[in-house]
Motif scaffolding. Structure first.
Motif, PDB file in Angstrom:
ATOM      1  N   ARG A 151       0.817  -1.218   0.000  1.00  0.00           N
ATOM      2  CA  ARG A 151       0.000   0.000   0.000  1.00  0.00           C
ATOM      3  C   ARG A 151       0.844   1.260   0.000  1.00  0.00           C
ATOM      4  NH1 ARG A 151      -4.274  -0.247   4.769  1.00  0.00           N
ATOM      5  NH2 ARG A 151      -4.553   1.876   3.970  1.00  0.00           N
ATOM      6  N   TRP A 152       2.036   1.195   0.526  1.00  0.00           N
ATOM      7  CA  TRP A 152       2.822   2.399   0.738  1.00  0.00           C
ATOM      8  C   TRP A 152       4.040   2.430  -0.186  1.00  0.00           C
ATOM      9  CZ3 TRP A 152       2.545  -1.786   3.943  1.00  0.00           C
ATOM     10  CH2 TRP A 152       3.725  -2.508   4.120  1.00  0.00           C
ATOM     11  N   PHE A 153       4.516   3.648  -0.416  1.00  0.00           N
ATOM     12  CA  PHE A 153       5.786   3.862  -1.102  1.00  0.00           C
ATOM     13  C   PHE A 153       6.891   3.992  -0.051  1.00  0.00           C
ATOM     14  CE2 PHE A 153       2.942   5.045  -4.489  1.00  0.00           C
ATOM     15  CZ  PHE A 153       3.639   4.801  -5.669  1.00  0.00           C
ATOM     16  N   GLU A 154       8.097   3.667  -0.459  1.00  0.00           N
ATOM     17  CA  GLU A 154       9.263   3.809   0.413  1.00  0.00           C
ATOM     18  C   GLU A 154      10.308   4.688  -0.268  1.00  0.00           C
ATOM     19  OE1 GLU A 154      10.857   0.020   1.424  1.00  0.00           O
ATOM     20  OE2 GLU A 154       8.881  -0.831   1.887  1.00  0.00           O
ATOM     21  N   ARG A 155      10.986   5.450   0.534  1.00  0.00           N
ATOM     22  CA  ARG A 155      12.036   6.332   0.034  1.00  0.00           C
ATOM     23  C   ARG A 155      13.275   5.516  -0.319  1.00  0.00           C
ATOM     24  NH1 ARG A 155      12.907  11.836   0.685  1.00  0.00           N
ATOM     25  NH2 ARG A 155      11.017  11.891   1.992  1.00  0.00           N
ATOM     26  N   ARG A 156      13.891   5.874  -1.429  1.00  0.00           N
ATOM     27  CA  ARG A 156      15.188   5.331  -1.797  1.00  0.00           C
ATOM     28  C   ARG A 156      16.197   6.482  -1.781  1.00  0.00           C
ATOM     29  NH1 ARG A 156      13.028   1.510  -0.344  1.00  0.00           N
ATOM     30  NH2 ARG A 156      12.312  -0.284  -1.581  1.00  0.00           N
ATOM     31  N   TYR A 157      17.414   6.186  -1.385  1.00  0.00           N
ATOM     32  CA  TYR A 157      18.411   7.229  -1.164  1.00  0.00           C
ATOM     33  C   TYR A 157      19.499   7.202  -2.237  1.00  0.00           C
ATOM     34  CZ  TYR A 157      16.287   7.808   3.406  1.00  0.00           C
ATOM     35  OH  TYR A 157      15.388   8.050   4.421  1.00  0.00           O
ATOM     36  N   ARG A 158      20.090   8.356  -2.423  1.00  0.00           N
ATOM     37  CA  ARG A 158      21.228   8.482  -3.329  1.00  0.00           C
ATOM     38  C   ARG A 158      22.497   7.998  -2.631  1.00  0.00           C
ATOM     39  NH1 ARG A 158      20.745  14.701  -5.012  1.00  0.00           N
ATOM     40  NH2 ARG A 158      20.644  14.863  -2.747  1.00  0.00           N
ATOM     41  N   ASP A 605      -2.266   1.900  13.657  1.00  0.00           N
ATOM     42  CA  ASP A 605      -2.193   0.553  13.081  1.00  0.00           C
ATOM     43  C   ASP A 605      -2.027   0.569  11.569  1.00  0.00           C
ATOM     44  OD1 ASP A 605      -2.602  -0.575  15.628  1.00  0.00           O
ATOM     45  OD2 ASP A 605      -4.768  -0.344  15.426  1.00  0.00           O
ATOM     46  N   VAL A 606      -1.961   1.748  10.964  1.00  0.00           N
ATOM     47  CA  VAL A 606      -1.797   1.826   9.509  1.00  0.00           C
ATOM     48  C   VAL A 606      -0.385   1.352   9.159  1.00  0.00           C
ATOM     49  CG1 VAL A 606      -1.740   3.349   7.494  1.00  0.00           C
ATOM     50  CG2 VAL A 606      -3.445   3.705   9.303  1.00  0.00           C
ATOM     51  N   PRO A 607      -0.253   0.384   8.266  1.00  0.00           N
ATOM     52  CA  PRO A 607       1.086  -0.143   7.964  1.00  0.00           C
ATOM     53  C   PRO A 607       1.861   0.763   7.016  1.00  0.00           C
ATOM     54  CG  PRO A 607      -0.550  -1.305   6.667  1.00  0.00           C
ATOM     55  CD  PRO A 607      -1.323  -0.373   7.564  1.00  0.00           C
ATOM     56  N   PHE A 608       3.103   0.973   7.309  1.00  0.00           N
ATOM     57  CA  PHE A 608       4.053   1.604   6.387  1.00  0.00           C
ATOM     58  C   PHE A 608       5.446   1.234   6.856  1.00  0.00           C
ATOM     59  CE2 PHE A 608       3.105   4.853   9.604  1.00  0.00           C
ATOM     60  CZ  PHE A 608       4.369   5.222  10.028  1.00  0.00           C
ATOM     61  N   ARG A 609       6.399   1.381   5.985  1.00  0.00           N
ATOM     62  CA  ARG A 609       7.781   1.030   6.319  1.00  0.00           C
ATOM     63  C   ARG A 609       8.679   2.191   5.912  1.00  0.00           C
ATOM     64  NH1 ARG A 609       9.526  -4.686   4.310  1.00  0.00           N
ATOM     65  NH2 ARG A 609       9.393  -3.697   2.266  1.00  0.00           N
ATOM     66  N   ILE A 610       9.623   2.493   6.762  1.00  0.00           N
ATOM     67  CA  ILE A 610      10.523   3.625   6.529  1.00  0.00           C
ATOM     68  C   ILE A 610      11.940   3.111   6.278  1.00  0.00           C
ATOM     69  CG2 ILE A 610      11.553   5.696   7.537  1.00  0.00           C
ATOM     70  CD1 ILE A 610       8.632   6.055   6.880  1.00  0.00           C
ATOM     71  N   ALA A 611      12.523   3.583   5.196  1.00  0.00           N
ATOM     72  CA  ALA A 611      13.955   3.345   4.981  1.00  0.00           C
ATOM     73  C   ALA A 611      14.712   4.443   5.724  1.00  0.00           C
ATOM     74  CB  ALA A 611      14.272   3.386   3.490  1.00  0.00           C
ATOM     75  N   PRO A 612      15.453   4.102   6.772  1.00  0.00           N
ATOM     76  CA  PRO A 612      16.119   5.148   7.561  1.00  0.00           C
ATOM     77  C   PRO A 612      17.175   5.865   6.743  1.00  0.00           C
ATOM     78  CG  PRO A 612      16.892   2.981   8.221  1.00  0.00           C
ATOM     79  CD  PRO A 612      15.759   2.755   7.270  1.00  0.00           C
ATOM     80  N   PRO A 613      17.390   7.141   7.005  1.00  0.00           N
ATOM     81  CA  PRO A 613      18.404   7.878   6.252  1.00  0.00           C
ATOM     82  C   PRO A 613      19.800   7.359   6.549  1.00  0.00           C
ATOM     83  CG  PRO A 613      17.589   9.190   8.082  1.00  0.00           C
ATOM     84  CD  PRO A 613      16.726   7.968   8.015  1.00  0.00           C
TER      85      PRO A 613
END
Length: 836
Positions: A151-158, A605-613
């Motif tokens: 359901r969610w987008f995740e950040r990708r880093y340079r 309770d909304v699911p999401f995932r974070i890519a840490p910086p």
């Protein structure tokens, strides 16, 4: 997407809308903005829906007869420009206009576009051509990915590398050459350690991100001097690099580095070729994963005319997802664009939803995620608006802003009566580290209540924008029942709840605050007791009521902020400090009242995932050589003092103004400039004037090299100073010049010609004597050496000289003191201080 809005007259559109429901319009990804907006023939965009509402109002003589609801069906809506609302797009209290998700649907209003045309390349990565990039028409700094079924987008880093630490400050001019050296007077260049910065590919796109205690600076490289290891920036940073860190050892990281590309989950945009490179994660299928690259900074702009008293009113957004906003400038350049002086919190950066001169508008149950800057802003002229029950996460800068930065603002410019309640703000400052979870600037009667704020790299909830006790319009704000935890993950000089200025009637009440962190960016240097604190009462903080807060798991005494000198200017009630859940005395009933209210707890309770910086996984380098100091004076205008050293002049009558320390072109050992020191009779102290450098070395072999020219009558004392257990300082190497003679502590002398340049090189081993390793520990301890190069090139060497004090072990300052009692002149040039 469907067709864009065709040139249809407002009357024709009104007739089309009349055939549909008078209160409902529909928008769908495959709609058509020339359609009537019915369930069967939906519109294609929010802008099309806005225009349809305008037509409906025109048909009604400029007013709505019933509430209007624009129902937006699920799907992906890439916006080429923001939805712009003006006063004519307002509803009324009886007939509000609501833009909301259709029942059971999740429409995503995106500031980006999907990346297409991926091709497998050699080396395990994939590539895609991005239109307009090679031509200079487009670029982007962020990329977001969503796997199939997610359901969610995740950040990708340079790709990035760090931490590095600068090797020192150059003698480049400051932004304000005549101003005092403080954190707001930066230079455009620094020294770097060999190999830390190189002439990489696409050097113009490399970003150097410098830490600034409570902020960070994102700089581009203008030029590299690889011979002297100097990097120059395109523009001045806002804050002075090196200001907060011992020995000016400022940490920084290098970002967007093509040579570092290749780690799974990283991407790189090769602008010269217009090619996007990406290395997928092990569980990513490039055939089914959706990638979005941001294009625009704002998604909704609602702006009235405050001067004319015309507001955007009674507009609501409900159940929508706003995502994928861009940032086009480094944070400090937004502030310079608006001619503002302060960049704390990066509050000048744009927001996905911006309201100005708006009243009675509401953002409810929306998701604001994967953003480059802030999420939501109730700015100048905003009154009685509300952000309620929203989920904000993966925020490049910050969450919600309320208020103005104008300290003189009064209504109607002063925002009043706005509410930020029952929102979740999670993971902010992922790119621009100084962003706040919730920020209230100069504002009045603002309710910041029942929010959950977590995972911020700097201060989580901040209210106030004045650094003194001088009254402003900031008052009667309520920071209540917010659950704030796991915050201050990177920066310093803030707090879970942070305040500035005088705020009569403001209350900080019932907030559970725990698991605040203390920065590691200062290395082994001890931080002040307030660092990483739960309550950050900064300059001018006064007239608050602080009560019933629950504080535990903090780096220092959780009760300390309630007993400091600033706390004396507040009403401090009963607070609960240091007692953890489950322990005797923990106020469980009070804690249960805080955080999200029951109707909104489903947001947790909304699911999401974070890519840490990546910055959170970086550590400071160890075993670095101390930063060097080089002062050649050649870049400093004639008549101005050096900025690398402290230049002490007489500041009392009658001698004030008779002595001088300034750069001159009268003579130089090398180059065209030198530093001229002029002594004078009648000064208040025999040690005025003097020049003092502060290398702050504690170990290694230190070397001080300089050229000096003494004119007749000059009397100069040159010495190293360090710490002393009982006195102000200890003395290490020291020599004096008088009447054409150089004198050493052991009684040796050397004739020195006046009016000629000579060179001195002094070396000494630093560090305390360690008797535990016998003679090896004593070798070189307490001794120093001197080489004097005379005008004819002859070198006179003196070795085995004893320090002035046996306690001397560190090089804190290098002093050049004129002790003449009449007018006398000496010159310095090519000062170089280093430790190996």
């Amino acid at each position: 997407m469907g067709k864009s809005l065709q040139p249809v007259s407002l009357l024709a559109m009104a007739l089309a809308v009349a055939s549909a429901s008078a209160t409902e319009l529909f928008v769908a990804p495959r709609g058509d903005d020339a359609a009537p907006g019915t369930r069967e023939r939906p519109l294609a965009s929010l802008t099309g829906a806005r225009n349809a509402v305008r037509a409906l109002k025109q048909r009604g003589g400029g007013a709505l007869r019933e509430p209007v609801t624009v129902r937006i069906r699920g799907g992906f809506y890439p916006l080429g420009e923001p939805l712009r609302l003006a006063p004519e797009d307002s509803g009324t209290a009886q007939c509000p206009i609501t833009y909301e998700a259709a029942a059971g649907d999740t429409p995503i209003l995106s500031g980006g576009t999907a990346v297409a045309g991926w091709r497998r390349a050699t080396g395990g990565h994939w590539t895609a051509r991005i239109a307009g990039v090679a031509e200079g028409k487009r670029s982007f700094h962020q990329l977001f990915a969503r796997r199939k079924g997610q359901r969610w987008f995740e950040r990708r880093y340079r790709p990035s590398r760090g931490f590095f630490v600068i090797a020192g400050l150059t003698d480049a001019p400051h932004r304000n050459p005549n101003g005092r050296i403080n954190h707001r007077n930066p230079q455009k260049e620094v020294y770097f350690h060999p190999g830390d910065i190189r002439r990489w590919q696409n050097l113009a796109d490399v970003e150097l991100v410098f830490m600034h205690d409570w902020s960070s600076g994102r700089m581009h490289i203008a030029d590299l001097d690889l011979d002297d290891n100097i990097v120059r920036f395109r523009e001045f940073p806002h804050y002075r690099i090196g200001h907060w860190y011992p020995g000016a050892r400022n940490p920084y990281l290098v970002e967007n580095l093509k040579e570092a590309f290749g780690t799974p989950g990283e991407w790189y945009l090769d602008r010269p070729t217009g090619t996007l490179l990406y290395t997928p994660l092990p569980d990513e299928d490039m055939g089914t994963t959706v990638f979005v690259a941001p294009r625009i900074e704002r998604l909704v702009v609602a702006e009235g005319d405050q001067g004319a008293g015309r507001y955007v009113e009674h507009v609501r957004f409900r159940g929508l997802t706003f995502a994928h906003t861009a940032w086009h400038l480094p944070p400090h350049l937004y502030a310079e664009k608006y001619r503002r002086a302060c960049r704390q919190g990066f509050v000048d950066m744009p927001s996905a939803l911006e309201f100005r001169a708006a009243r009675h508008c509401r953002v409810e149950r929306c998701t604001l995620a994967n953003l480059g800057s802030y999420g939501l802003d109730f700015a100048d002229g905003c009154h009685d608006n509300a952000a309620v029950g929203n989920l904000l996460y993966d925020l490049g800068t910050g969450g919600i802003k309320v208020g103005t930065v104008d300290r003189s603002a009064r209504p109607p410019k002063l925002p009043t009566g706005n509410a930020v309640e029952n929102n979740v703000v999670s993971n902010s400052g992922l790119v621009h580290y100084s962003g706040h979870g919730i920020w209230g600037g100069i504002c009045a009667r603002t309710a910041i209540r029942h929010n959950a704020v977590t995972r911020t790299l700097y201060s989580s909830v901040a209210v106030g924008w004045s650094h003194s006790k001088t009254p402003t319009g900031c008052r009667e704000n309520a920071i209540e029942w917010n659950h704030v935890h796991d915050v201050m993950l990177l920066l310093d000089h803030g707090g879970a709840v942070y305040t500035l200025g005088n705020q009569p009637g403001t209350v900080i009440r019932g907030n559970p605050i725990h698991d605040t962190h203390q920065t590691w960016l200062h290395g082994t240097v001890a931080r002040p007791v307030w660092a990483g604190g739960p309550l950050g009462f900064d300059d001018g903080s006064s007239d608050f009521t602080v009560e019933h807060n629950i504080i535990y798991n903090t780096p220092n005494d959780p009760a300390r902020p309630l007993t400091t000198r600033r706390a004396k200017d507040m009403k401090i009630g009963v607070n609960h400090c240091g007692t953890r859940p489950g322990a005797p005395g923990y106020p469980a009933k009070l804690a249960a009242k805080a955080g999200l209210e029951p109707a909104y707890r489903d947001l947790l309770d909304v699911p999401f995932r974070i890519a840490p910086p990546p910055v959170l996984a970086m550590s400071l380098p160890k075993g670095l050589k101390p930063g060097r100091i080089i002062d050649t004076f050649d870049k400093i205008p004639v008549g101005r003092p050096t900025r690398r050293a402290y230049c002490r002049l007489e500041d009392k009558a009658p001698g004030k103004g008779t002595d001088a320390i300034a750069v001159t072109d009268e003579t130089a050992a090398r180059g065209g400039h030198a530093l001229k020191v002029v002594d004078a009779p009648g000064l208040s102290q025999p040690w005025i004037p003097y020049v003092s450098y502060a290398p702050r070395y504690s170990a290694g072999v230190a070397t001080v090299e300089f050229h000096v020219r003494l004119e007749p009558g000059a009397v100069l004392e040159y010495c190293w100073r360090g710490k002393h257990p009982t006195r102000e300082f200890s003395v290490g190497p020291a020599v004096s010049f008088k009447n054409g003679t150089l004198s050493l502590p052991n009684g040796a002398t050397l004739a020195i010609p006046t009016g000629k340049w000579i060179k001195l090189t002094t070396t000494a081993r630093l560090g305390a004597f360690d008797p535990g390793i016998g003679r090896a520990g004593e070798a070189g301890h307490g001794l120093w050496a001197l080489d004097v190069t005379l005008p004819d090139g002859t070198v006179k060497s003196f070795k085995g000289l004893r320090h002035g004090d046996k306690e001397f072990a560190d090089l804190a300052t290098v002093m050049f003191i004129s002790t003449a009692t009449r007018r006398a002149v000496f010159y310095l040039d090519e000062v170089k201080i280093a430790a190996e």
